[in-house]
Enzyme design. Structure first.
Site, PDB file in Angstrom:
ATOM      1  CD  GLU A   1      -0.899   0.832   3.910  1.00 59.17           C
ATOM      2  OE1 GLU A   1      -0.941   1.777   3.814  1.00 59.17           O
ATOM      3  OE2 GLU A   1      -0.778   0.095   4.945  1.00 59.17           O
TER       4      GLU A   1
ATOM      5  CE  LYS B   1      -2.702   2.320  11.200  1.00 61.35           C
ATOM      6  NZ  LYS B   1      -2.885   1.663  10.673  1.00 61.35           N
TER       7      LYS B   1
HETATM    8  N1  PSU Z   1      -0.207   0.620   8.553  1.00 66.16           N
HETATM    9  C1  PSU Z   1       1.053   1.229   8.855  1.00 66.16           C
HETATM   10  N2  PSU Z   1       0.871   2.806   9.183  1.00 66.16           N
HETATM   11  C2  PSU Z   1       0.128   3.212   8.196  1.00 66.16           C
HETATM   12  C3  PSU Z   1      -1.028   2.287   7.668  1.00 66.16           C
HETATM   13  C4  PSU Z   1      -1.361   0.797   7.938  1.00 66.16           C
HETATM   14  O1  PSU Z   1       2.177   1.060   9.722  1.00 66.16           O
HETATM   15  O2  PSU Z   1      -0.308   4.724   8.160  1.00 66.16           O
HETATM   16  C5  PSU Z   1      -2.368   3.168   7.086  1.00 66.16           C
HETATM   17  C6  PSU Z   1      -2.503   1.706   6.366  1.00 66.16           C
HETATM   18  O3  PSU Z   1      -2.375   2.132   5.056  1.00 66.16           O
HETATM   19  C7  PSU Z   1      -4.614   1.789   6.933  1.00 66.16           C
HETATM   20  C8  PSU Z   1      -4.434   3.001   7.473  1.00 66.16           C
HETATM   21  O4  PSU Z   1      -5.250   1.191   6.051  1.00 66.16           O
HETATM   22  O5  PSU Z   1      -3.071   3.655   7.793  1.00 66.16           O
HETATM   23  C9  PSU Z   1      -6.206   3.440   7.943  1.00 66.16           C
HETATM   24  O6  PSU Z   1      -6.569   4.150   8.215  1.00 66.16           O
HETATM   25  P1  PSU Z   1      -8.623   4.089   8.999  1.00 66.16           P
HETATM   26  O7  PSU Z   1      -7.876   3.413   9.926  1.00 66.16           O
HETATM   27  O8  PSU Z   1      -8.207   5.888   8.394  1.00 66.16           O
HETATM   28  O9  PSU Z   1      -8.709   4.016   8.142  1.00 66.16           O
END
Ligand code: PSU
Ligand code: MN
Length: 306
Positions: free
Chosen positions: A31, A166
């Site tokens: 990604e 996370k």
């Molecule tokens: N993993 C990481 N750092 C990130 C992400 C994943 O170590 O920044 C990103 C991914 O793209 C994931 C997004 O889909 O964070 C989630 O965002 P949200 O909580 O707005 O859906």
């Protein structure tokens, strides 16, 4: 089986990725939100290059995915990626629902896990690697903030390799939602669900796998009767994890900072990750880097064993 229309004006595969898919060789999707919005420069581009190298070292072809000027790109080169990450370009964050709009508007954007797996599946890629899957945010019972990564994974047959979700999220609630959504969660050589920056959490894993081939076999079996994806939880090396005390202090402060700043929606995850980095003196970025590169290596090995 490849389902992409290679003649589409708004979808472009690199020659290397198109050849690999055509020949049935292993490919791993990567990604770009983590590169553009998740990690600070200049580490972001270094991490992206390290992830690609890790996938290759495992015997698979990396396919970094993003949207540039309204064209979905599968297999972004280093130059395109640097261009996408350039702040001047103002690349937006694209979840699965945003991809079509970005095409129609001719925009450039980085794809989240949801956006990436939606595209990966369309072109015939069934394994992806990231740092942490998006999930249920703390306080979601009030805000309804739950990442579309979960619902997209529930209807997209791609295996996502991540170090859990996370730790800024409500991990227990996220695991409950994955259960409800029918997404299997498999532990890679671990007995508890990883806590992203920390190797272990209090949540016990139901299923444990010891090698890439058995993961590949389980995902092949899963796909025979389910259209959902799966989550392969791969903890960070214990010797490389964040200090637990520093983690908890930084987490509380980062969440409080986001709350006071009134961040909401798609801004929450990048804002909390940036605050976390500052509060840990950059150590969180080092851990994030280690874990995502290790996940790319494992994803490559699973794809190669598929
Ligand atoms: N993993 C990481 N750092 C990130 C992400 C994943 O170590 O920044 C990103 C991914 O793209 C994931 C997004 O889909 O964070 C989630 O965002 P949200 O909580 O707005 O859906
Ligand atoms: Mn959200």
């Amino acid at each position: 089986m490849t389902t992409f229309d290679s003649s589409s004006a708004h979808l472009r595969l690199s020659e290397e990725v198109a050849d690999a898919l055509h020949d049935g060789r292993p490919v791993v999707a990567l990604e770009t939100t983590i590169v553009v919005h998740g990690l600070p420069a200049p580490q972001n581009l270094e991490v992206a290059a390290e992830c690609e190298a890790a996938v290759r070292a495992s015997g698979a072809v990396p396919a970094t995915i993003g949207v540039i000027d309204g064209v979905i790109r599968v297999g972004l080169g280093a130059e395109d990626l640097a261009d996408l990450a350039d702040a001047k370009r103002g690349a937006v964050k694209l979840s699965a629902r945003d991809v079509g709009t970005a095409i129609a508007r001719g925009l450039s954007g980085a794809t989240t896990v949801a956006g990436t797996i939606a595209i990966a599946h369309r072109v015939g890629i069934s394994v992806m690697a990231t740092g942490g899957l998006g999930g249920v945010h703390r306080g979601a019972s009030e805000t309804f903030d739950e990442s579309a990564d979960l619902t997209t994974l529930s209807r997209t047959p791609v295996l996502v390799v991540a170090s859990g979700v996370k730790s800024i999220l409500d991990v227990g609630a996220t695991l409950e939602r994955l259960d409800t959504l029918g997404v299997p969660v498999w532990g890679y050589r671990c007995d508890t669900f990883p806590a992203f920056y920390l190797t272990e959490s209090v949540f016990e894993m139901e299923w444990r796998f010891e090698d890439p081939a058995s993961v590949a076999a389980a995902f092949a079996a899963h796909r025979m009767w389910s259209s959902s994806g799966a989550l392969l939880a791969h903890p960070v090396d214990p010797a490389r994890q964040l200090d637990a005390e520093l983690h908890d202090l930084a987490l509380a402060a980062a969440l409080e900072r986001a709350r006071v700043a009134g961040v909401s929606g798609k801004g929450v995850t990048p804002a909390v990750l940036a605050a976390f980095s500052e509060l840990t003196g950059g150590t969180s970025v080092r851990v994030n880097r280690d874990l995502v590169v290790a996940n790319a290596a494992l994803a490559g090995a699973v794809a190669a064993a598929s």
